[in-house]
Design an enzyme around this catalytic site. Structure first.
Site, PDB file in Angstrom:
ATOM      1  N   GLY A 194       0.761  -1.238   0.000  1.00 25.55           N
ATOM      2  CA  GLY A 194       0.000   0.000   0.000  1.00 25.55           C
ATOM      3  C   GLY A 194       0.791   1.289   0.000  1.00 25.55           C
TER       4      GLY A 194
ATOM      5  N   GLU B 194       3.699  -7.038   1.651  1.00 26.23           N
ATOM      6  CA  GLU B 194       3.310  -7.280   0.250  1.00 26.23           C
ATOM      7  C   GLU B 194       3.442  -5.993  -0.576  1.00 26.23           C
ATOM      8  OE1 GLU B 194      -0.752  -8.547   0.558  1.00 26.23           O
ATOM      9  OE2 GLU B 194      -0.245 -10.486   1.418  1.00 26.23           O
ATOM     10  N   PRO B 195       4.624  -5.403  -0.659  1.00 28.95           N
ATOM     11  CA  PRO B 195       4.749  -4.158  -1.421  1.00 28.95           C
ATOM     12  C   PRO B 195       4.690  -4.414  -2.922  1.00 28.95           C
ATOM     13  CG  PRO B 195       6.918  -4.885  -0.730  1.00 28.95           C
ATOM     14  CD  PRO B 195       5.929  -5.857  -0.122  1.00 28.95           C
TER      15      PRO B 195
ATOM     16  N   ARG C  55       3.672  -1.332  -5.647  1.00 28.44           N
ATOM     17  CA  ARG C  55       3.970  -0.069  -6.319  1.00 28.44           C
ATOM     18  C   ARG C  55       5.304   0.537  -5.880  1.00 28.44           C
ATOM     19  NH1 ARG C  55      -0.417   3.186  -8.136  1.00 28.44           N
ATOM     20  NH2 ARG C  55      -1.681   2.050  -6.617  1.00 28.44           N
TER      21      ARG C  55
ATOM     22  N   ARG D 208      -4.344   3.678 -16.210  1.00 28.34           N
ATOM     23  CA  ARG D 208      -4.563   4.381 -14.946  1.00 28.34           C
ATOM     24  C   ARG D 208      -5.215   5.761 -15.081  1.00 28.34           C
ATOM     25  NH1 ARG D 208      -1.333   5.683 -11.628  1.00 28.34           N
ATOM     26  NH2 ARG D 208      -2.394   4.852  -9.814  1.00 28.34           N
TER      27      ARG D 208
ATOM     28  N   CYS E 238     -10.840   5.648 -29.772  1.00 27.61           N
ATOM     29  CA  CYS E 238     -12.063   6.395 -30.074  1.00 27.61           C
ATOM     30  C   CYS E 238     -12.999   6.519 -28.898  1.00 27.61           C
ATOM     31  CB  CYS E 238     -12.755   5.753 -31.272  1.00 27.61           C
ATOM     32  SG  CYS E 238     -11.711   5.947 -32.707  1.00 27.61           S
TER      33      CYS E 238
HETATM   34  N1  LLP Z   1      -1.541  -6.959  -1.255  1.00 22.93           N
HETATM   35  C1  LLP Z   1      -2.827  -7.045  -1.653  1.00 22.93           C
HETATM   36  C2  LLP Z   1      -3.689  -8.049  -1.052  1.00 22.93           C
HETATM   37  C3  LLP Z   1      -3.291  -6.177  -2.656  1.00 22.93           C
HETATM   38  O1  LLP Z   1      -4.566  -6.260  -3.032  1.00 22.93           O
HETATM   39  C4  LLP Z   1      -2.423  -5.226  -3.229  1.00 22.93           C
HETATM   40  C5  LLP Z   1      -2.889  -4.313  -4.279  1.00 22.93           C
HETATM   41  C6  LLP Z   1      -1.092  -5.192  -2.783  1.00 22.93           C
HETATM   42  C7  LLP Z   1      -0.682  -6.065  -1.789  1.00 22.93           C
HETATM   43  C8  LLP Z   1      -0.066  -4.247  -3.340  1.00 22.93           C
HETATM   44  O2  LLP Z   1      -0.384  -2.930  -3.097  1.00 22.93           O
HETATM   45  P1  LLP Z   1       0.686  -1.777  -3.448  1.00 22.93           P
HETATM   46  O3  LLP Z   1       1.858  -1.954  -2.510  1.00 22.93           O
HETATM   47  O4  LLP Z   1       1.074  -1.919  -4.843  1.00 22.93           O
HETATM   48  O5  LLP Z   1      -0.069  -0.526  -3.176  1.00 22.93           O
HETATM   49  N2  LLP Z   1      -4.464  -0.898 -10.250  1.00 22.93           N
HETATM   50  C9  LLP Z   1      -4.382   0.063  -9.177  1.00 22.93           C
HETATM   51  C10 LLP Z   1      -3.798  -0.541  -7.907  1.00 22.93           C
HETATM   52  C11 LLP Z   1      -4.570  -1.741  -7.401  1.00 22.93           C
HETATM   53  C12 LLP Z   1      -3.970  -2.345  -6.164  1.00 22.93           C
HETATM   54  C13 LLP Z   1      -4.631  -3.627  -5.834  1.00 22.93           C
HETATM   55  N3  LLP Z   1      -4.083  -4.318  -4.722  1.00 22.93           N
HETATM   56  C14 LLP Z   1      -3.587   1.267  -9.634  1.00 22.93           C
HETATM   57  O6  LLP Z   1      -3.156   1.297 -10.794  1.00 22.93           O
HETATM   58  O7  LLP Z   1      -3.400   2.219  -8.878  1.00 22.93           O
END
Ligand code: LLP
Length: 421
Positions: free
Chosen positions: A242, A277-278, A280, A316, A345
């Site tokens: 997150g 669980e990183p 992004r 996005r 389009c």
């Molecule tokens: N763990 C779980 C259970 C998740 O659902 C997610 C992301 C993550 C970890 C990783 O989260 P991060 O560290 O990347 O924030 N498509 C969207 C983002 C969707 C995220 C879904 N879950 C976007 O382009 O912003």
């Protein structure tokens, strides 16, 4: 910090000038930097090193960037994987991520996917419902084994992010309400077939503040105590991902080190191994999408820069109104205000309206920055545009790590039934 920078007036990925990639591979194309991926993996690992019991498990959220070469780079940095489908599990294994570093999340794991996870001997399933636990327990009992799992709870906190990527509010589909966790633990543990030994949570993505996470973690701490008091042997807590990243110049986000310090505070005395669980924060700024201006078209107010990338390549902005910094590969120093759009389009195929950006003319190259996470993986072939290619740069060399799938190849997979011919 990333490894995309101007050198002698030309934007480079590490030591490779981006025009060389455009010439060799064509555009649009995603370009990833190995050094940046490695740096981000190390910074994150160091930020959480020493927290909890034993070494924390850093499981890269494969959904952010499932490219095999990217996973391989991260596997070599010691990262595991957070997968949410059988397809992602197969990728993590193909990239030689050890099963004991793989967690399986996701609200709709099918029976086949649960079986696949058991076959692989993964570290843990993060159960998203009591119903899923009952099904997994049945499969494991039939095999005469115990499935290692954690229960994903929904802490009911507002992560303060875009609604479509917020996952920890009471009415989101993820996890079980935290208030029901004790009852579910008791019932699932009594079934046999499950080694239910942990809690998991993930409240949302692109978080700009640590407070909502800290609030959620405090709730988990209390739950951990009550579950222990009820006799459950609690060994793991998966704190999810997150952490947000800057998309605009000058934006400030909590650093992995600040995140690590908060986690240390919030989890002191828990006596569990921690899982992260990183997604992004590892991959986002490790990639750009390289595109060429097809045409500069007069607009009522500002000119339209029609680029050869579209919402099917980078979804996005169309999906979330997301901002991606847009810069020329060979900037002349002049700026202009322009509307940056793709060729698809529908008006949704707009990257930015009235954006102050580098002045560009038809034929010139530009990049959308911070496209390494949730970029290529969310591509589609809408408007029969084919699937975008991906390139990995390592120092002064680069390789195509995903071929462009031409519109013709997609058409080849379609059939006209005999009775229509
Ligand atoms: N763990 C779980 C259970 C998740 O659902 C997610 C992301 C993550 C970890 C990783 O989260 P991060 O560290 O990347 O924030 N498509 C969207 C983002 C969707 C995220 C879904 N879950 C976007 O382009 O912003």
């Amino acid at each position: 910090m990333d490894h995309f920078a101007l050198r002698d007036g030309v934007l480079h990925a590490e030591d490779v000038p981006l025009p060389a990639i455009a010439d060799a591979v064509g555009t649009p194309v995603y370009v990833y930097s190995r050094a940046t991926l490695e740096r981000h993996a190390r910074v994150f690992r160091e930020a959480v090193a020493g927290l909890g019991e034993g070494e924390p498990l850093v499981a890269f959220a494969v959904k952010a960037n499932p490219n095999l070469a990217v996973l391989k780079v991260l596997a070599r940095e010691g990262l595991g994987a957070d997968v949410v489908s059988g397809g992602e599990l197969a990728r993590a294994l193909a990239a030689e991520m050890p099963p004991e570093k793989i967690v399986f999340s996701g609200v709709g794991k099918t029976r086949a996917e649960l079986e696949q996870g058991l076959d692989a001997g993964i570290f843990q399933f993060n159960l998203e419902s009591e119903e899923e636990g009952v099904e997994l327990a049945g499969i494991a009992r039939a095999r005469g084994i115990e499935a290692r799992c954690a229960l994903r709870i929904n802490p009911d906190v507002d992560a303060g992010t875009h609604d479509k990527i917020s996952t920890g509010k009471a009415d989101n589909k993820f996890g079980v309400p935290i208030g029901e966790a004790e009852g579910i633990f008791a019932r699932l543990s009594a079934l046999g077939g499950l080694r239910l030994r942990g809690i998991a949570l993930h409240i949302g993505s692109q978080l700009g503040e640590l407070e909502p996470l800290e609030t959620a973690f405090a709730k988990v701490g209390k739950l951990l105590e009550s579950l222990r008091a009820a006799g459950h042997d609690m060994r793991h807590v998966d704190l999810g991902g997150g952490l947000g990243v800057p998309y605009k110049d000058g934006e400030r986000f909590p650093s992995p080190a600040e995140y690590g310090a908060m986690v240390a505070r919030a989890t002191a005395g828990w006596g569990v191994r921690l899982v992260f669980e990183p997604g992004r924060v590892i991959a986002g700024n490790a990639g750009v999408m390289l595109t060429r201006v097809i045409r500069k078209k007069q607009g009522v107010r500002d000119p339209f820069l029609v680029v050869d990338a579209a919402m099917n390549d980078l979804a996005r902005p169309a999906l979330y109104g997301a901002y991606h910094h847009f810069v020329a590969v060979e900037p002349r120093g002049a700026q202009e205000t322009a509307n940056i759009v793709g060729p698809i389009c529908e008006t949704g195929d707009t990257f930015a309206m009235g954006r102050e950006c580098d002045a560009l003319e038809a034929g010139e190259l530009a990049v959308f920055r911070t496209a390494g996470a949730y970029g290529a993986t969310m591509a589609s072939s809408y408007n029969s545009r084919g699937f975008v290619a991906e390139v990995l740069v390592d120092g002064d060399k680069f390789a195509v790590v995903a071929d462009r799938i031409a519109a013709g190849a997609i058409m080849d997979a379609e059939r006209v039934p005999e009775w229509l011919a």
